[in-house]
Enzyme design. Structure first.
Site, PDB file in Angstrom:
ATOM      1  N   ASP A   1       0.799  -1.224   0.000  1.00 34.47           N
ATOM      2  CA  ASP A   1       0.000   0.000   0.000  1.00 34.47           C
ATOM      3  C   ASP A   1       0.834   1.277   0.000  1.00 34.47           C
ATOM      4  O   ASP A   1       0.307   2.350  -0.266  1.00 34.47           O
ATOM      5  CB  ASP A   1      -0.931   0.030   1.222  1.00 34.47           C
ATOM      6  CG  ASP A   1      -2.010  -1.033   1.152  1.00 34.47           C
ATOM      7  OD1 ASP A   1      -2.365  -1.434   0.025  1.00 34.47           O
ATOM      8  OD2 ASP A   1      -2.499  -1.465   2.212  1.00 34.47           O
TER       9      ASP A   1
ATOM     10  N   ARG B   1      24.832 -25.676 -14.105  1.00 37.54           N
ATOM     11  CA  ARG B   1      25.005 -24.900 -15.336  1.00 37.54           C
ATOM     12  C   ARG B   1      25.244 -23.429 -15.022  1.00 37.54           C
ATOM     13  O   ARG B   1      24.659 -22.875 -14.087  1.00 37.54           O
ATOM     14  CB  ARG B   1      23.759 -25.052 -16.210  1.00 37.54           C
ATOM     15  CG  ARG B   1      23.831 -24.327 -17.546  1.00 37.54           C
ATOM     16  CD  ARG B   1      22.714 -24.830 -18.451  1.00 37.54           C
ATOM     17  NE  ARG B   1      22.998 -26.188 -18.923  1.00 37.54           N
ATOM     18  CZ  ARG B   1      22.120 -26.953 -19.567  1.00 37.54           C
ATOM     19  NH1 ARG B   1      20.888 -26.511 -19.783  1.00 37.54           N
ATOM     20  NH2 ARG B   1      22.458 -28.161 -19.982  1.00 37.54           N
TER      21      ARG B   1
END
Length: 805
Positions: free
Chosen positions: A165, A587
């Site tokens: 908010d 990887r």
């Protein structure tokens, strides 16, 4: 500049830090948790997770667990909070806080990092104030030893505000707000296509029970026709005015209308204005009995019956809390998390509990209870119907958003417009950048509101000398905020070679001022036009530049329009690339980013994506550095992580190319990991602009246009405009906490013209932060840290716009 190395100056050895998330969840909380854990471990402290917020602190046991470096891996891109959050009634009682104190003392925890809203932070401060008394009670009960009172005599609290908010005073932006705006704007953009197809009106309800920030900024970012927020209740009779506005826009050929309603929107009598009320019959669904003094309600419905428009209501709800955090929220949370650990290391028994906040482009520390009290003052002002005061208490960012929305959304009747008789030309120069169109729209509408005749120049200075100049009206720029690229067209052509023809076009169209929106070429263009003033009086007019480039390499500004959208493109792509390796063997990905010689995208994108390294021109590197990076990553791959990420700025080194680095990592990683490479290319310049770029472009361009108007009045003498001073040719840029106008000629000394970058760049301070979070041993500049400020003084007088929208 003073550089402090943590292990020499800010050691956390012997300290225990606990981190918890409390209250409602917000995207980016995980990035903050990750930064606290890794920074805490980096300085030698023990770090603990407290699962399920204060409930976990009260319950203890497995809810309080020691954190490791690996336990926060792969959480940067995850929404919500992985350590959980829960409302806890028990912590509100003295007995509950006594249990919590016992659980912390058992583990030697006297440093708390609390990520939550004002309620969570207020509870933390109360806990801190009661701490010594709670320990004495535990001693009396025989639960802890008497020496524990002395050993753990003070509880230190640092807060970070996690709330979509953005309703906490003292910070320009709370963690999660930008991501929530992304969710809202994604929906609005999708809705606008279907609304346009069917000529519909959409009423969109967004979160914001007590604060209208999300509604206001999303309305500004999408060019909504009407917005209803709790801080600005409409005057009685607003229903008729809104219908008139919608009808007027349709009569000008618009095929859709967007109305945004905050869930806490109220009228002047404090009664709710719901999204269904906006759509349905007013005569039967007035939410209150109007007082005798109020005007009678319209006899027909607001939109459906009164206007006959096909109308739909969409209530977004908790989708605004969901999804992956934006690049902005990841960077904000990471910076705040590191700053929170620094604050805990530097605190003393007499230091008040503080909250880490964002002011402009800087992290600052503010007394927690000052911020809480100011936040409570806002609600008190609204309850007492002092709405203008409530807007001011929200802060300059909120106030400026509201002023800009009013300026751009509601066109004054021709009879009310001032008559200036000035002609102002606006053009884009350089490569396209998302947010340029929002900036042009803002400039055109503000200029028209100031009484000027606005002219659009197509294709930059190339179009200028060819005479591609035409008047542009208010309605011509409708719907431009969400469009990517440059609708005016933009070229890299500089004006020097065609200065005589450009002067002729200036004379032909009687152009009295120029607003240039663009990148480094725009900066060079203004320098060339400034030099041409000695020969051509046509250039003796006010000239302003607004920086817009994905590279963020314009001198005089910390930020440029378009860079945030590019960062989100990089971050999203890196997330997907890393995910592609899920379930495969280890990887490493080598990613090439844009930026010319400026390493902003590679560095800040690397911070947002959790990169292990980022190679840039500004920080030279050699084969030894590359080898050290490979070895470091290899070691991490052997012990924990499954995926690695390395970013390289396109011009970081002419010899160590992306292919070279890819081949090096491939060769050296044999047997441990394999390697893939990806060149992101022009996708970083494309796509719809982010909420940040829409809003930043809108506000900075509006401010630039107001400056132009002021200069036109100041330099109008004897029936003509004549401006030949340095301060009549300026760049408007974000500097630390303020938007300031700087004569372009004064920026020459700050510029590396060969490499087209500023000589000093603020974001280089973020590079050690990225390295620390990637487990490198490095030094970190803390010369700007450690200053506890006060809420009322935390912004300069001139700062009426912020990095935070």
């Amino acid at each position: 500049m003073q550089i402090k190395i943590f292990f020499e100056n800010l050691s956390g050895a012997g300290k225990a830090i606990a981190v918890l998330t409390s209250g409602g969840d917000a995207q980016g909380m995980n990035a903050a948790v990750r930064a606290v854990v890794r920074m805490g471990l980096y300085v030698g402290a023990k770090v603990y997770f407290i699962h399920e917020g204060y409930q976990g602190m009260v319950d203890g046991g497995e809810n309080i667990r020691e954190a490791t470096w690996e336990s926060v891996s792969s959480m940067l891109q995850v929404g919500g909070t992985v350590i959980g959050s829960a409302r806890c009634k028990e912590f509100r009682s003295h007995e509950g806080r006594l249990k919590a104190a016992h659980n912390l003392v058992q583990r030697g925890i006297t440093n708390l990092c609390v990520i939550g809203g004002d309620g969570s932070l207020t509870g933390a401060n109360l806990f801190r104030e009661e701490w010594s008394g709670l320990l004495n009670e535990l001693v009396e009960q025989g639960v802890i030893e008497a020496e524990s009172v002395q050993k753990y005599s003070a509880l230190h609290i640092v807060g970070m505000v996690g709330s979509i908010d953005n309703d906490f005073c003292g910070t320009d932006m709370t963690i999660g707000t930008d991501s929530a705006l992304h969710r809202i704007i994604e929906v609005v953009d999708a809705i606008m296509t279907t609304a346009q197809s069917h000529q519909r009106t959409f009423v969109l309800e967004v979160m914001g029970r007590h604060c209208g920030y999300l509604a206001l900024v999303s309305a500004l970012a999408c060019g909504a026709d009407w917005v209803l927020i709790p801080e600005m209740p409409p005057e009685d009779g607003w229903e008729d005015k809104m219908c008139q506005k919608l009808s007027a826009t349709r009569s000008r050929g618009t095929r859709l209308n967007i109305i945004i309603v905050a869930e806490g929107a109220i009228d002047r009598h404090g009664k709710p204005i719901t999204s269904s009320y906006v759509k349905e019959d007013v005569s039967t669904q007035l939410p209150y009995d109007p007082p005798p003094s109020s005007p009678p309600p319209p006899s027909c419905s607001l939109v459906v019956k009164c206007l006959g428009f096909d109308t739909r209501v969409t209530i977004l709800g908790h989708v605004q809390r969901g999804g992956t955090p934006s690049a902005f929220d990841r960077i904000l949370a990471s910076r705040m998390g590191v700053e929170a650990v620094l604050a805990l290391l530097e605190t003393t028994a007499n230091t008040p509990a503080c909250v880490v906040s964002l002011s402009g482009n800087q992290s600052v520390r503010l007394p927690l209870m000052e911020c809480v009290q100011m936040t409570q003052e806002v609600q008190k002002a609204m309850d007492q119907k002092r709405f203008e005061e409530a807007v001011k208490l929200r802060g300059r960012s909120f106030e400026n958003n509201l002023k800009t929305y009013k300026l751009l959304a509601h066109r004054k009747p021709e009879s009310e417009l001032p008559v200036s008789n000035f002609n102002v030309a606006v053009l884009n120069v350089g490569a396209p950048a998302a947010g340029m169109n929002a900036a042009v729209r803002s400039a055109v509408r503000v200029g028209i509101s100031e009484g000027h005749k606005m002219f659009a120049v197509s294709d930059g200075f190339e179009g200028f000398y060819k005479g591609q100049i035409k008047e542009i009206k208010w309605a011509d720029v409708g719907g431009w905020t969400g469009q990517g690229g440059s609708l005016l067209g933009t070229k890299r052509t500089l004006p020097a070679k065609h200065v005589d023809k450009i002067a002729e076009q200036m004379r032909k169209h009687n152009i009295n001022a120029l607003l240039v929106i663009g990148g480094f070429e725009a900066f060079l263009s203004l320098l060339e036009l400034l030099m041409a003033r000695g020969k051509y009086d046509e250039f003796c007019v006010p000239m302003a530049m607004v920086p817009a480039t994905v590279s963020n390499n314009v001198p005089g500004s910390d930020l440029s329009i378009g860079a945030d959208t590019a960062l989100n493109a990089i971050t999203t792509t890196c997330d997907r690339i890393k995910q592609s390796a899920s379930g495969t063997k280890r990887r490493v990905f080598i990613i090439e980013t844009m930026g010319g010689y400026c390493g902003y995208l590679a560095t800040v994108g690397g911070l947002a994506a959790g990169a292990d390294a980022a190679y840039i021109y500004e920080e030279s590197f050699d084969i030894r550095d590359l080898q050290a990076n490979v070895e470091h990553l290899t070691e991490k791959m052997k012990t924990s992580i499954q995926r690695g990420l390395v970013l390289r700025n396109e011009n970081s080194n002419e010899n160590y190319t992306t292919d070279f680095i890819y081949q090096l990592y491939t060769e050296e990683g044999k047997g441990v990991f394999d390697c893939r490479k990806n060149v992101l290319g022009h996708m970083q310049q494309g796509g719809a602009p982010s909420p940040f770029d829409r809003n930043f472009g809108t506000k900075i361009s509006a401010k630039a246009m107001q400056w132009v108007s002021k200069k036109l009045v100041e330099t109008f003498r004897h029936g003509r405009v004549f401006a030949n001073t340095e301060d009549s040719c300026c760049l408007l840029g974000m500097r630390r906490r303020a938007l300031i106008f700087q004569p372009v000629v004064q920026l020459k000394d700050e510029t590396d013209f060969v490499h087209r970058i500023p000589k000093e760049q603020w974001w280089l301070k973020l590079r050690p932060l990225m390295k620390i979070l990637a487990k490198y041993k490095t030094s970190y500049d803390v010369s700007d840290s450690g200053q506890l400020e006060h809420v009322v003084h935390n912004r300069p007088k001139e700062s009426d716009a912020s990095v935070a929208m």
